[in-house]
Design an enzyme around this catalytic site. Structure first.
Site, PDB file in Angstrom:
ATOM      1  N   HIS A 205      -6.016   1.643   7.305  1.00 49.51           N
ATOM      2  CA  HIS A 205      -4.765   2.073   7.944  1.00 49.51           C
ATOM      3  C   HIS A 205      -5.045   2.792   9.265  1.00 49.51           C
ATOM      4  CE1 HIS A 205      -1.488   1.037   5.265  1.00 49.51           C
ATOM      5  NE2 HIS A 205      -2.241   1.353   4.231  1.00 49.51           N
ATOM      6  N   ARG A 206      -6.070   3.615   9.303  1.00 51.19           N
ATOM      7  CA  ARG A 206      -6.410   4.345  10.528  1.00 51.19           C
ATOM      8  C   ARG A 206      -6.792   3.368  11.644  1.00 51.19           C
ATOM      9  NH1 ARG A 206      -8.852  10.025  11.388  1.00 51.19           N
ATOM     10  NH2 ARG A 206      -8.009  10.308   9.320  1.00 51.19           N
TER      11      ARG A 206
ATOM     12  N   SER B 102       4.606   0.110   5.569  1.00 53.44           N
ATOM     13  CA  SER B 102       3.762   0.864   6.507  1.00 53.44           C
ATOM     14  C   SER B 102       3.680   0.152   7.850  1.00 53.44           C
ATOM     15  CB  SER B 102       2.357   1.066   5.929  1.00 53.44           C
ATOM     16  OG  SER B 102       2.409   1.947   4.832  1.00 53.44           O
TER      17      SER B 102
ATOM     18  N   ASP C  23       3.270   8.994   6.125  1.00 51.56           N
ATOM     19  CA  ASP C  23       2.975   7.916   5.181  1.00 51.56           C
ATOM     20  C   ASP C  23       2.046   8.471   4.111  1.00 51.56           C
ATOM     21  OD1 ASP C  23       2.666   5.471   3.944  1.00 51.56           O
ATOM     22  OD2 ASP C  23       1.892   4.427   5.701  1.00 51.56           O
TER      23      ASP C  23
ATOM     24  N   GLY D 247      10.173   0.811   0.350  1.00 49.36           N
ATOM     25  CA  GLY D 247      10.015  -0.509  -0.245  1.00 49.36           C
ATOM     26  C   GLY D 247       9.008  -0.434  -1.369  1.00 49.36           C
ATOM     27  N   GLY D 248       8.759  -1.558  -1.962  1.00 53.03           N
ATOM     28  CA  GLY D 248       7.796  -1.634  -3.049  1.00 53.03           C
ATOM     29  C   GLY D 248       6.369  -1.688  -2.532  1.00 53.03           C
ATOM     30  N   THR D 249       5.435  -1.697  -3.460  1.00 56.49           N
ATOM     31  CA  THR D 249       4.025  -1.792  -3.114  1.00 56.49           C
ATOM     32  C   THR D 249       3.756  -3.088  -2.362  1.00 56.49           C
ATOM     33  OG1 THR D 249       3.486  -0.542  -5.096  1.00 56.49           O
ATOM     34  CG2 THR D 249       1.700  -1.821  -4.107  1.00 56.49           C
ATOM     35  N   ARG D 250       3.017  -2.963  -1.277  1.00 55.86           N
ATOM     36  CA  ARG D 250       2.626  -4.110  -0.445  1.00 55.86           C
ATOM     37  C   ARG D 250       3.826  -4.881   0.119  1.00 55.86           C
ATOM     38  NH1 ARG D 250      -1.848  -2.726   1.366  1.00 55.86           N
ATOM     39  NH2 ARG D 250      -3.620  -2.737  -0.003  1.00 55.86           N
ATOM     40  N   SER D 251       4.920  -4.176   0.346  1.00 59.10           N
ATOM     41  CA  SER D 251       6.116  -4.822   0.884  1.00 59.10           C
ATOM     42  C   SER D 251       6.073  -4.968   2.392  1.00 59.10           C
ATOM     43  CB  SER D 251       7.362  -4.019   0.494  1.00 59.10           C
ATOM     44  OG  SER D 251       7.307  -2.726   1.065  1.00 59.10           O
TER      45      SER D 251
END
EC number: 2.7.1.156
Length: 172
Positions: free
Chosen positions: A49-50, A9, A83, A2-6
């Protein structure tokens, strides 16, 4: 993908956790991070993210040898989550532009051989304007090649837009 910030993750983590739940209560996942903390903002992103991942996830930071990391981890975890592929590709292009196509093929081959379920996250970068410089166009083109190579060996491809998932139909 997907795109950035979609929300890709987050969706990938949900997919990975669903696999771990099916494997069993003691199953562990491997999170393969391809980002490098080259500045404070990226270090903060990595830490955030961690923190989102629970204790069932071990983290391996591997910015370059993704095929090797997959081969080493295969059979040792309930799921492997990578990722992100486009960051890996940027790292590879920066290190060895001439070898990037071979690295894409090597990664697709490693993914095809996995016995362990795997989830790959990547940015779709080909929907914008044609980049004005050759290096950016090469990156965009190689990312498209990477996505096609992985989609050819993965049983499912999910596109994430605005936090919503769309399961893409299988190719020919």
């Amino acid at each position: 993908m997907g795109g950035t910030r979609s929300g890709k993750s987050r969706q990938a983590l949900l997919e990975g956790e669903a696999v771990l739940a099916r494997v069993g209560p003691d199953a562990r996942g491997l999170f393969v991070a391809t980002a490098r903390a080259l500045d404070a903002e990226m270090a903060e992103r990595i830490a955030r993210h961690r923190a989102e991942r629970g204790p069932a996830w071990e983290t391996l930071e591997e910015p370059l040898d993704l095929a090797g990391a997959l081969a080493d981890a295969d059979g040792r975890y309930g799921v492997i989550l990578v990722d992100c592929l486009t960051l890996w590709l940027a790292n590879r292009l920066a290190r060895d532009p001439a070898g990037a196509a071979a690295a894409v093929d090597e990664l697709a081959g490693a993914a095809a051989r996995l016995a362990t379920p795997a989830v790959f996250v990547s940015n779709e970068v080909g929907w914008g304007l044609v980049p004005p410089d050759p290096a950016s166009r090469r990156f965009r083109d190689m990312a498209g090649r990477l996505h096609q190579a992985l989609a050819a060996v993965c049983p499912r491809v999910i596109l994430v837009v605005a936090g919503r998932r769309l399961d893409l139909p299988a190719g020919p």
